[in-house]
Design an enzyme around this catalytic site. Structure first.
Site, PDB file in Angstrom:
ATOM      1  N   HIS A 171       0.921  -1.444   0.371  1.00 20.09           N
ATOM      2  CA  HIS A 171       0.741  -0.033   0.096  1.00 20.09           C
ATOM      3  C   HIS A 171       0.310   1.283   0.546  1.00 20.09           C
ATOM      4  O   HIS A 171       3.047   0.884   0.154  1.00 20.09           O
ATOM      5  CB  HIS A 171      -0.683  -0.219   1.401  1.00 20.09           C
ATOM      6  CG  HIS A 171      -0.254   0.338   2.582  1.00 20.09           C
ATOM      7  ND1 HIS A 171       0.259   1.211   3.597  1.00 20.09           N
ATOM      8  CD2 HIS A 171       0.170  -1.072   3.857  1.00 20.09           C
ATOM      9  CE1 HIS A 171       0.184   0.963   4.306  1.00 20.09           C
ATOM     10  NE2 HIS A 171       0.957  -0.223   4.557  1.00 20.09           N
ATOM     11  N   CYS A 187       2.531  -4.593   7.375  1.00 24.70           N
ATOM     12  CA  CYS A 187       2.140  -4.386   5.595  1.00 24.70           C
ATOM     13  C   CYS A 187       3.491  -4.242   5.273  1.00 24.70           C
ATOM     14  O   CYS A 187       5.002  -3.451   5.258  1.00 24.70           O
ATOM     15  CB  CYS A 187       1.221  -4.043   5.675  1.00 24.70           C
ATOM     16  SG  CYS A 187      -0.330  -3.743   6.449  1.00 24.70           S
TER      17      CYS A 187
END
Length: 211
Positions: A171, A187
């Site tokens: 992301h 992440c």
């Protein structure tokens, strides 16, 4: 003929110096082209993506095309958490290389997954265990609205494996200073301009290798 050869060699050496070519990380051998000028502000879907002060980001973490030898087929995403690079495999032994931020100590992960979904300007909902660790995030239990300051940034690629949703994402992030560091909750984060570029290249179903 000798004079011409020496002149050509001198020109090539000068060009290499000016381009700032550098071999960084395993399997990569110098950039063919860099995208240092592609980090300006832009408007996307009604949101303003702020410019990145890219001169403050180490040059090896600027998006660039590099030599990358791998047996994986084009379209594969390979994340090297050690040197903090993400490679999008291209044909003919090349790849687009992006600088990334990765999970801090205790939140690292590795393995193989697939891109199950892609979202533009996603809503971020912190998992319950994260809210327990950081109670101030409770206000986002119903989801953090999309926008430039959203924790998932401008784009997100959702990773699933045989067990289903891994909970991990590739992301964007507004925190440009975190690229090249280990400070996320697991992440893999990219500069917003970089995740927008990767989003256009990577397809749903793409193989993702994290090591």
């Amino acid at each position: 003929m000798q004079l011409k050869t020496l002149t050509l060699l001198a020109s090539l050496m000068a060009a290499t110096t000016l381009s700032g070519c550098m071999s960084i990380g395993p399997l990569s051998i110098g950039p063919f082209s860099t995208y240092t000028g592609d980090y300006n502000s832009r408007v996307d879907a009604g949101y303003t993506v702020p410019a990145i002060p890219i001169s403050k980001v180490p040059r090896q973490f600027h998006r660039q095309i590099v030599r990358y030898e791998t047996s994986e087929k084009p379209g594969t995403i390979i994340v090297e958490t050690g040197p903090k690079f993400l490679y999008f495999v291209l044909p003919e032994g090349q790849a687009v290389r992006y600088g990334i931020g990765v999970g801090r100590e205790g939140f690292e992960w590795n393995g193989t997954a697939r891109v199950a979904a892609k979202r533009e300007w996603p809503v971020w909902t912190p998992p319950a265990e994260m809210i327990r660790r950081q109670p101030q995030l409770a206000k986002y239990a119903g989801g953090m609205p999309p926008g430039p300051q959203n924790a998932l940034g401008a784009r997100a690629l959702y990773l699933h494996n045989k067990g289903g949703d891994t909970g991990y994402r590739l992301h964007g992030t507004p925190e440009w200073w975190s690229i090249g560091k280990a400070m996320s909750s697991g992440c893999v984060r990219l500069l917003n301009q970089d995740i927008m570029d990767l989003y256009e290249r990577a397809g749903v179903g793409a193989k993702v290798i994290v090591r």
